[in-house]
Design a protein around this motif. Structure first.
Motif, PDB file in Angstrom:
ATOM      1  N   GLY A 213     163.704  94.132 -28.925  1.00 23.84           N
ATOM      2  CA  GLY A 213     162.295  93.664 -28.986  1.00 23.84           C
ATOM      3  C   GLY A 213     161.990  94.397 -30.363  1.00 23.84           C
ATOM      4  O   GLY A 213     160.989  93.650 -30.980  1.00 23.84           O
ATOM      5  N   LEU A 214     162.119  95.447 -30.748  1.00 26.92           N
ATOM      6  CA  LEU A 214     161.606  96.230 -31.899  1.00 26.92           C
ATOM      7  C   LEU A 214     162.173  95.480 -33.282  1.00 26.92           C
ATOM      8  O   LEU A 214     161.526  95.333 -34.094  1.00 26.92           O
ATOM      9  N   LEU A 215     163.234  94.841 -33.024  1.00 27.84           N
ATOM     10  CA  LEU A 215     163.803  94.411 -34.202  1.00 27.84           C
ATOM     11  C   LEU A 215     163.114  92.869 -34.567  1.00 27.84           C
ATOM     12  O   LEU A 215     163.227  92.347 -35.517  1.00 27.84           O
ATOM     13  N   ILE A 275     154.096  98.657 -46.819  1.00 29.15           N
ATOM     14  CA  ILE A 275     155.332  98.208 -46.271  1.00 29.15           C
ATOM     15  C   ILE A 275     156.261  99.126 -46.179  1.00 29.15           C
ATOM     16  O   ILE A 275     157.133  99.360 -45.016  1.00 29.15           O
ATOM     17  N   MET A 276     156.410 100.020 -47.110  1.00 24.39           N
ATOM     18  CA  MET A 276     157.300 101.285 -47.148  1.00 24.39           C
ATOM     19  C   MET A 276     156.867 102.208 -46.111  1.00 24.39           C
ATOM     20  O   MET A 276     157.978 102.732 -45.364  1.00 24.39           O
ATOM     21  N   LEU A 277     155.710 102.644 -46.010  1.00 23.89           N
ATOM     22  CA  LEU A 277     155.472 103.482 -44.768  1.00 23.89           C
ATOM     23  C   LEU A 277     155.739 102.817 -43.452  1.00 23.89           C
ATOM     24  O   LEU A 277     156.484 103.735 -42.634  1.00 23.89           O
ATOM     25  N   LEU A 278     155.502 101.525 -43.262  1.00 24.52           N
ATOM     26  CA  LEU A 278     156.025 101.029 -41.971  1.00 24.52           C
ATOM     27  C   LEU A 278     157.425 100.939 -41.895  1.00 24.52           C
ATOM     28  O   LEU A 278     158.024 101.017 -40.657  1.00 24.52           O
ATOM     29  N   VAL A 279     158.137 100.757 -43.019  1.00 20.08           N
ATOM     30  CA  VAL A 279     159.837 100.897 -42.988  1.00 20.08           C
ATOM     31  C   VAL A 279     160.240 102.141 -42.516  1.00 20.08           C
ATOM     32  O   VAL A 279     161.273 102.369 -41.691  1.00 20.08           O
ATOM     33  N   ILE A 280     159.700 103.094 -43.220  1.00 20.35           N
ATOM     34  CA  ILE A 280     160.203 104.356 -42.907  1.00 20.35           C
ATOM     35  C   ILE A 280     159.910 104.896 -41.566  1.00 20.35           C
ATOM     36  O   ILE A 280     160.553 105.554 -40.821  1.00 20.35           O
ATOM     37  N   VAL A 281     158.517 104.508 -41.161  1.00 23.59           N
ATOM     38  CA  VAL A 281     158.196 104.834 -39.669  1.00 23.59           C
ATOM     39  C   VAL A 281     159.179 104.181 -38.710  1.00 23.59           C
ATOM     40  O   VAL A 281     159.709 104.595 -37.639  1.00 23.59           O
ATOM     41  N   GLY A 282     159.538 102.811 -38.948  1.00 17.56           N
ATOM     42  CA  GLY A 282     160.250 102.122 -38.161  1.00 17.56           C
ATOM     43  C   GLY A 282     161.724 102.514 -38.076  1.00 17.56           C
ATOM     44  O   GLY A 282     162.441 102.644 -37.114  1.00 17.56           O
ATOM     45  N   GLN A 283     162.309 103.101 -39.233  1.00 22.54           N
ATOM     46  CA  GLN A 283     163.423 103.588 -39.478  1.00 22.54           C
ATOM     47  C   GLN A 283     163.779 104.872 -38.571  1.00 22.54           C
ATOM     48  O   GLN A 283     164.662 105.356 -37.803  1.00 22.54           O
ATOM     49  N   PHE A 284     162.821 105.817 -38.715  1.00 24.93           N
ATOM     50  CA  PHE A 284     162.822 107.263 -38.138  1.00 24.93           C
ATOM     51  C   PHE A 284     162.084 107.271 -36.940  1.00 24.93           C
ATOM     52  O   PHE A 284     162.626 108.184 -35.962  1.00 24.93           O
ATOM     53  N   VAL A 285     161.326 106.584 -36.233  1.00 27.19           N
ATOM     54  CA  VAL A 285     160.791 106.866 -35.160  1.00 27.19           C
ATOM     55  C   VAL A 285     161.127 105.437 -34.329  1.00 27.19           C
ATOM     56  O   VAL A 285     161.334 105.720 -33.036  1.00 27.19           O
ATOM     57  N   PHE A 286     161.232 104.301 -34.688  1.00 28.23           N
ATOM     58  CA  PHE A 286     161.430 103.298 -33.894  1.00 28.23           C
ATOM     59  C   PHE A 286     162.972 103.046 -33.867  1.00 28.23           C
ATOM     60  O   PHE A 286     163.551 102.006 -33.133  1.00 28.23           O
ATOM     61  N   TYR A 290     166.394  99.868 -41.368  1.00 32.22           N
ATOM     62  CA  TYR A 290     165.989  99.171 -42.489  1.00 32.22           C
ATOM     63  C   TYR A 290     167.007  99.736 -43.799  1.00 32.22           C
ATOM     64  O   TYR A 290     167.148  99.079 -44.567  1.00 32.22           O
ATOM     65  N   LEU A 291     166.836 100.974 -43.362  1.00 31.62           N
ATOM     66  CA  LEU A 291     167.393 101.861 -44.831  1.00 31.62           C
ATOM     67  C   LEU A 291     169.085 101.820 -45.062  1.00 31.62           C
ATOM     68  O   LEU A 291     169.506 102.312 -45.902  1.00 31.62           O
ATOM     69  N   ARG A 292     169.703 100.950 -44.108  1.00 29.01           N
ATOM     70  CA  ARG A 292     171.175 100.776 -44.368  1.00 29.01           C
ATOM     71  C   ARG A 292     171.196  99.821 -45.614  1.00 29.01           C
ATOM     72  O   ARG A 292     172.450 100.095 -46.346  1.00 29.01           O
ATOM     73  N   GLU A 293     170.372  99.057 -45.984  1.00 30.32           N
ATOM     74  CA  GLU A 293     170.585  98.606 -47.345  1.00 30.32           C
ATOM     75  C   GLU A 293     169.127  98.706 -48.279  1.00 30.32           C
ATOM     76  O   GLU A 293     168.200  97.940 -48.214  1.00 30.32           O
ATOM     77  N   PRO A 294     169.095  99.882 -48.853  1.00 38.70           N
ATOM     78  CA  PRO A 294     167.826 100.494 -49.535  1.00 38.70           C
ATOM     79  C   PRO A 294     167.248  99.662 -50.583  1.00 38.70           C
ATOM     80  O   PRO A 294     166.220  99.300 -50.583  1.00 38.70           O
ATOM     81  N   LEU A 295     168.344  99.036 -51.367  1.00 38.83           N
ATOM     82  CA  LEU A 295     167.908  98.201 -52.368  1.00 38.83           C
ATOM     83  C   LEU A 295     167.374  96.936 -51.975  1.00 38.83           C
ATOM     84  O   LEU A 295     166.454  96.491 -52.362  1.00 38.83           O
ATOM     85  N   ALA A 296     168.194  96.405 -50.938  1.00 44.86           N
ATOM     86  CA  ALA A 296     167.613  95.006 -50.361  1.00 44.86           C
ATOM     87  C   ALA A 296     166.119  95.312 -49.642  1.00 44.86           C
ATOM     88  O   ALA A 296     165.327  94.384 -49.714  1.00 44.86           O
ATOM     89  N   ILE A 297     165.878  96.477 -49.052  1.00 43.38           N
ATOM     90  CA  ILE A 297     164.461  96.464 -48.408  1.00 43.38           C
ATOM     91  C   ILE A 297     163.561  96.924 -49.603  1.00 43.38           C
ATOM     92  O   ILE A 297     162.429  96.238 -49.393  1.00 43.38           O
ATOM     93  N   LEU A 298     163.870  97.432 -50.597  1.00 43.20           N
ATOM     94  CA  LEU A 298     163.069  97.525 -51.791  1.00 43.20           C
ATOM     95  C   LEU A 298     162.542  96.302 -52.308  1.00 43.20           C
ATOM     96  O   LEU A 298     161.567  95.951 -52.748  1.00 43.20           O
ATOM     97  N   LEU A 299     163.610  95.551 -52.514  1.00 46.20           N
ATOM     98  CA  LEU A 299     163.395  94.205 -53.090  1.00 46.20           C
ATOM     99  C   LEU A 299     162.583  93.213 -52.129  1.00 46.20           C
ATOM    100  O   LEU A 299     161.506  92.620 -52.762  1.00 46.20           O
TER     101      LEU A 299
END
Lengths: 407, 425
Positions: A213-215, A275-286, A290-299
Motif C-alpha cells: 500500500g505504501l509503495l 521531494i527529497m524530504l518526502l523520500v527521506i521520510v519515506g525511506q526511514f519512517v515508512f 528509495y535510497l537503494r538507487e540514490p543516483l536514480a532517485i536524485l535524477l
C-alpha cells in the motif's frame, strides 16, 4: 549571481510563510501515512479477506460443514457465522456494507443434494459494488469445489457398485459420506495450486509483503504534492506582479530572462527539497526503499522538480490574483494526480482512460519512482521517465514564457 | 429584513467569485468526474468499458504424459487462455523457457508470466504428487494479474478435481480390498471431466444440482451499476468535504470585512450588531443550502446518481448544512485574520475530511478502526447519513445519525456565535 540572489529572496519569502510547512511537508506526510494505512501498508491485524455471512439452516450436515470449511480456506472470503433465527439480519448487514455478501443454506440441503435433487443456495450481495462481485466469485469457487466433492462421491459409489453391490442403503450412504469427507479434505489442500511471485528485481527476497500500500501511496503523494506545493511558490509571481515588484525589477540591471530564471530556480529548489524530504521520510519512517538507487532517485527528483517548476511558471503566468493560483494549483493537482496514476494505478481504470493517462507527465514520474521502489530496477530504468519529464518541462516552459507578462 | 438583505449580499458576493464557485461546485464535480470516467463512466452501462488487455507470456514446460494417454495438460491450459471468450482480457504469447518469460515481465514486455511446471501433466496420474503453476507478475499491477489468476485457477481447479476424484475412488476401493485398474481410473477421470464440462456450461459455473441464486439485499436500491454506486459514494464524500470548506469560507467573510474595515463601517449604521452578525451567519446557511442542492442535482444529471429516499436525502442535506455551517462559524471564531484562515481551511479541513472517511468511502474492506475514528468528526457523521441514504435507508434509518450531526452543528454554531459576539461586543 543576481539570479541566485533573486532565488534566495524567493526561498526566504516562501519558507517564512507558515503555510509552506503545512502544504509542503505536513499534509503530504499525513496523507501518505493515512492512505498507506488504509491500503494495508503497515500490515493488518484483521483478516484482509472479505467477510461473508453464512446462515446454516442445515447446520452440522456433511455438505453444510464442507461448504463452511471451503469458505474458511478461501483466499478471497471468510465466513462469518450468523444465527439461524437472525437470517433477516443478513440482508441488513449486506445492505449497510458490513458484510460483502451472505450465503443462506436451506434446511435439508445436504440430504436433497445427496438424493440428486436440485437445491438453490441464496447469495445476498450488492452486485453493483466491487466487494459484492469479489465475494460472489469467492463463494462461487467454494461451491464449485463442494460440487466437485459431491460428484467425486457419486462416481466412487457408482464405481464400487460396478464391482460389488452395497449391502444396504445405509452402507451406501456411509460410503458416500466417507467419499465426501475425503474429497472435502483433499480440497482444503488441492494437489495442483497456483503461486504468485512479484517481479521485484534486486528487491527480490527483501520484501516482507506488508508495505504494498505504501509503495503506491508514497510515490503517489510525492507526485501529487509536488504539484500542490506550487500554491506557495507560484504565488510569489502574482504577489510581485500585483505589488509592481516585477516591473520595478526591470529597472535594475538584471535581465527579463534573469528575473524569470531566478523565480524558476526558487520553485525548482522548493519542489526538489520537498521531494527529497518526502523520500527521506519515506525511506526511514515508512520503509519505502528509495535510497537503494540514490543516483536514480536524485535524477527522478530533479526531473519531477523541473517539470513542477515549469508548471509553476505557467500557473504564475496565467494567474492574475492569489485565489487564481490556488484554483489552478488545485485543478492541476486533481487532473495530473488522478490521471497520472498517483491516486490509483492506471491499470485498474478503463482502456481509454489508461491510454490518455500515460500521456501525463505524472504517469512518467510514477513510473520512474515505482521502477526504483516497487520493481527493484536500476539507474537505467529511470532514464526514459526522467527524459520524458524533462521534455514536458521544456514544453511547459515554452508555454509559460509565451503567456508571461511582467505587468 | 435587514438580516436577509445582509445575507443575500454575502451570498451574491460568493456566487460572483469564480474562485468560490470553483471550490463550491467545480472541484467536487471535477474530482467525481475524473473517477467516473476512469472507471468507465457512461460506457459501463453498455459494452464500451474495457480494461486494458493483460499481456501474458506462457512458458509451458509440461510434456505430454504417455502414462495418461498422451495428456498434454499444459497445452490445454494454454489453449484455454487463448480461447475466443477471453481474448478481450488477455493477450497470450509463448515463451521458450522460464527465464525468458520472467525476463519479459522484468523488461515490461509482459504483465504476467505463467510458468507451467514440467510435472504438471504427470501429477494427474501420480498419487500424492503436487504441482504448482507460478504466476510471475509486474508488482505495480493488481487487476490484470487477478484476472489471469482467476482464469488459471478455474482451469487448475478442474484438473485438481479430476485428480481428487480418481484418488478418492482409488482410496475407497483399496480400503475395501478392490484394486483400481487403469481402465477404471481413466473412466472416473473422463466421467469427472465430462461432468465438469457440463457444469461449466451451466450459468455461473455450478451444476444444476446446486445453484447459487444471487439477489440484492432487501431494501437495497437499484443504483444502476458499479460505477454509479462508486460515483455516488465519491460524490457524497466530495460534497461533504467542500461543504465544510465553503462553511468556513463563507464564515471567513466576517473576518475579511473586519480586516477591510467594512464591518466597522456597518456597525456605525442604525443596524444592531446582532442583526449584522446574524445576517452574515444566515448567509453561511444559505450558501451551503444552495451549494448542496446544486451538487445533488448536478450529480443526478451528470453521473446518474441515485441518492435514495427523498426524505432521507433531505434530512442528510439539512444535517450537512447545519454541521458545515456550525463548524465553519466555530473555527472562524478562533481565527484572528485571513492569513491564518488559509492553513486552517486547507490543513485542518483536509485532515478532518480524511479522518472522517470522505476520501476512502469506496475502498472495500478498509480497516474497521477507521469507522470508529470517523465518528469522532462531524464529517464522519455526515458521511454516515449519506451512506445510509445511498444504501436505500429511509428517513427513520437516517434519523439518529442526522440528530447527532444536527446537534453537533447547533453546538458548534452556539459556541462560535458566543465567541464572535464577545469579539465584536
Amino acid at each position: 549571481m543576481r539570479v541566485i540572489d533573486l532565488a534566495l529572496k524567493d526561498l526566504c519569502q516562501i519558507l517564512r510563510d507558515r503555510k509552506a510547512a503545512l502544504f509542503l511537508v505536513i499534509m503530504p506526510l499525513t496523507f501518505t501515512f493515512f492512505f498507506g494505512m488504509v491500503s494495508g501498508g503497515f500490515g493488518r491485524a484483521e483478516d484482509p479477506r472479505l467477510p461473508v455471512g453464512l446462515v446454516e439452516h442445515d447446520q452440522g450436515s456433511i455438505l453444510s460443514t464442507g461448504l463452511e470449511n471451503l469458505l474458511k480456506a478461501s483466499d478471497t472470503v471468510r465466513p462469518v457465522l450468523l444465527e439461524k433465527d437472525k437470517a433477516d439480519e443478513a440482508d441488513e448487514l449486506v445492505r449497510t456494507e458490513k458484510l460483502a455478501g451472505a450465503v443462506i443454506v436451506p434446511a435439508g440441503f445436504s440430504e436433497q443434494v445427496l438424493r440428486g435433487q436440485a437445491v438453490g443456495l441464496t447469495f445476498i450481495a450488492n452486485g453493483d459494488t466491487s466487494a459484492g462481485k469479489m465475494a460472489g466469485r469467492g463463494v462461487q469457487a467454494a461451491v464449485s469445489r463442494l460440487l466437485g466433492a459431491v460428484e467425486t462421491a457419486r462416481l466412487s459409489a457408482e464405481t464400487l457398485e460396478g464391482k460389488a453391490a452395497f449391502e444396504s442403503d445405509a452402507a451406501r450412504q456411509a460410503y458416500v459420506e466417507e467419499a465426501l469427507g475425503l474429497a472435502n479434505e483433499a480440497w482444503l489442500k488441492p494437489p495442483i495450486t497456483t503461486t504468485t511471485e512479484k517481479a521485484r528485481g534486486t528487491l527480490r527476497g527483501r520484501e516482507d509483503g506488508t508495505n504494498d500500500g505504501l509503495l503506491q501511496a508514497s510515490p503517489g503523494m510525492i507526485v501529487q504534492f509536488a504539484v500542490f506545493g506550487l500554491v506557495t511558490s507560484a504565488m510569489v509571481f502574482v504577489v510581485e506582479r500585483k505589488s509592481k515588484t516585477l516591473q520595478r525589477l526591470l529597472t535594475t540591471p538584471i535581465s527579463r530572462a534573469g528575473i524569470i530564471a531566478g523565480h524558476v530556480l526558487a520553485m525548482f529548489t522548493v519542489a526538489f527539497l520537498q521531494i527529497m524530504l518526502l523520500v527521506i521520510v519515506g525511506q526511514f519512517v515508512f520503509g519505502v526503499d528509495y535510497l537503494r538507487e540514490p543516483l536514480a532517485i536524485l535524477l527522478m527528483a530533479a526531473a519531477l522538480a523541473l517539470w513542477a517548476a515549469a508548471l509553476g511558471l505557467l500557473i504564475g503566468a496565467v494567474s492574475k490574483a492569489e485565489d487564481q493560483v490556488v484554483t489552478w494549483s488545485l485543478i492541476a493537482m486533481f487532473v495530473f494526480a488522478a490521471m497520472g496514476g498517483a491516486w490509483f494505478p492506471l491499470e485498474v481504470t478503463g482502456r481509454a482512460f489508461a491510454t490518455v493517462g500515460h500521456f501525463m507527465p505524472t504517469a512518467w514520474a510514477m513510473d520512474g519512482l515505482q521502477n526504483i521502489v516497487l520493481r527493484g530496477l536500476d539507474f537505467g530504468s529511470v532514464l526514459m521517465p526522467a527524459a520524458i519529464l524533462t521534455g514536458y518541462a521544456a514544453a511547459f516552459f515554452a508555454l509559460a514564457l509565451w503567456r508571461f507578462r511582467f505587468e | 429584513m435587514k438580516i436577509l438583505a445582509i445575507a443575500f449580499k454575502d451570498v451574491a458576493r460568493s456566487f460572483r467569485s469564480p474562485f468560490t464557485l470553483a471550490l463550491m461546485l467545480g472541484a467536487p464535480l471535477l474530482i467525481t468526474a475524473l473517477l467516473y470516467f476512469a472507471f468507465g463512466g457512461p460506457a459501463t452501462s453498455g459494452s464500451g468499458f474495457q480494461l486494458p488487455k493483460t499481456r501474458v507470456q506462457v512458458a509451458n514446460l509440461d510434456q505430454p504424459n504417455q502414462q495418461a494417454s498422451g495428456l498434454a495438460a499444459g497445452q490445454l491450459l494454454v489453449d484455454s487462455l487463448q480461447a475466443k471468450d477471453v481474448a478481450n482480457l488477455v493477450q497470450v504469447t509463448r515463451a521458450p523457457d522460464e527465464v525468458s518469460a520472467r525476463a519479459a515481465v522484468e523488461d515490461r514486455k509482459a504483465d504476467v508470466a505463467i510458468i507451467i511446471p514440467p510435472n504438471f501433466g504427470a501429477v494427474a496420474v501420480s498419487p500424492a504428487a503436487h504441482a504448482a503453476i507460478t504466476l510471475y507478475q509486474d508488482p505495480t499491477l493488481t487487476v490484470g494479474p487477478g484476472i489471469v489468476k482467476g482464469l488459471v485457477d478455474q482451469f487448475v481447479d478442474g484438473f485438481a478435481g479430476d485428480k481428487i476424484a480418481t484418488e478418492v475412488v482409488a482410496a475407497q476401493l483399496s480400503k475395501r480390498g478392490v484394486s483400481m485398474d487403469m481402465a477404471t481410473t481413466q473412466r472416473v477421470a473422463m466421467d469427472y471431466a465430462a461432468w465438469l464440462q457440463g457444469a461449466r456450461h451451466y450459468q455461473s459455473g455450478t451444476s444444476a444440482l446446486v445453484t447459487l441464486n444471487p439477489r440484492a439485499p432487501a431494501g437495497a436500491p437499484d443504483r444502476g451499476n458499479e460505477v454509479k454506486t462508486m460515483t455516488g459514494s465519491v460524490m457524497a464524500g466530495m460534497m461533504i468535504f467542500f461543504a465544510f470548506f465553503m462553511g468556513a469560507n463563507s464564515a471567513e467573510s466576517i473576518i475579511r470585512e473586519d480586516e477591510e474595515g467594512t464591518l466597522a463601517r456597518l456597525f456605525t449604521t442604525p443596524t444592531s450588531r446582532t442583526v449584522i452578525l446574524g445576517g452574515k451567519l444566515v448567509s453561511v446557511f444559505l450558501t451551503l443550502a444552495i451549494q448542496i442542492a446544486m451538487l445533488l442535482v448536478a450529480a443526478i444529471v451528470l453521473f446518474g446518481t441515485h441518492w435514495g429516499d427523498s426524505l432521507a436525502v433531505t434530512l442528510s442535506a439539512i444535517g450537512l448544512v447545519a454541521a458545515a455551517a456550525g463548524f465553519g462559524v466555530l473555527i472562524m471564531s478562533f481565527i484572528k485574520n485571513t492569513r491564518q484562515a488559509g492553513p486552517v481551511m486547507g490543513g485542518l479541513l483536509a485532515i478532518m475530511g480524511m479522518l472522517g472517511g470522505l476520501f476512502t468511502s469506496t475502498i472495500p474492506n478498509a480497516p474497521t478502526v477507521l469507522d470508529a475514528v470517523s465518528l469522532a468528526t462531524p464529517h464522519g457523521w455526515a458521511m454516515r447519513c449519506w451512506k445510509i441514504a445511498l444504501n436505500g435507508g429511509t428517513a427513520g434509518d437516517v434519523f439518529s445519525s442526522f440528530a447527532v450531526l444536527a446537534s453537533m452543528g447547533a453546538l458548534f454554531f452556539a459556541v462560535g456565535v458566543v465567541l464572535f459576539r464577545k469579539r465584536f461586543a
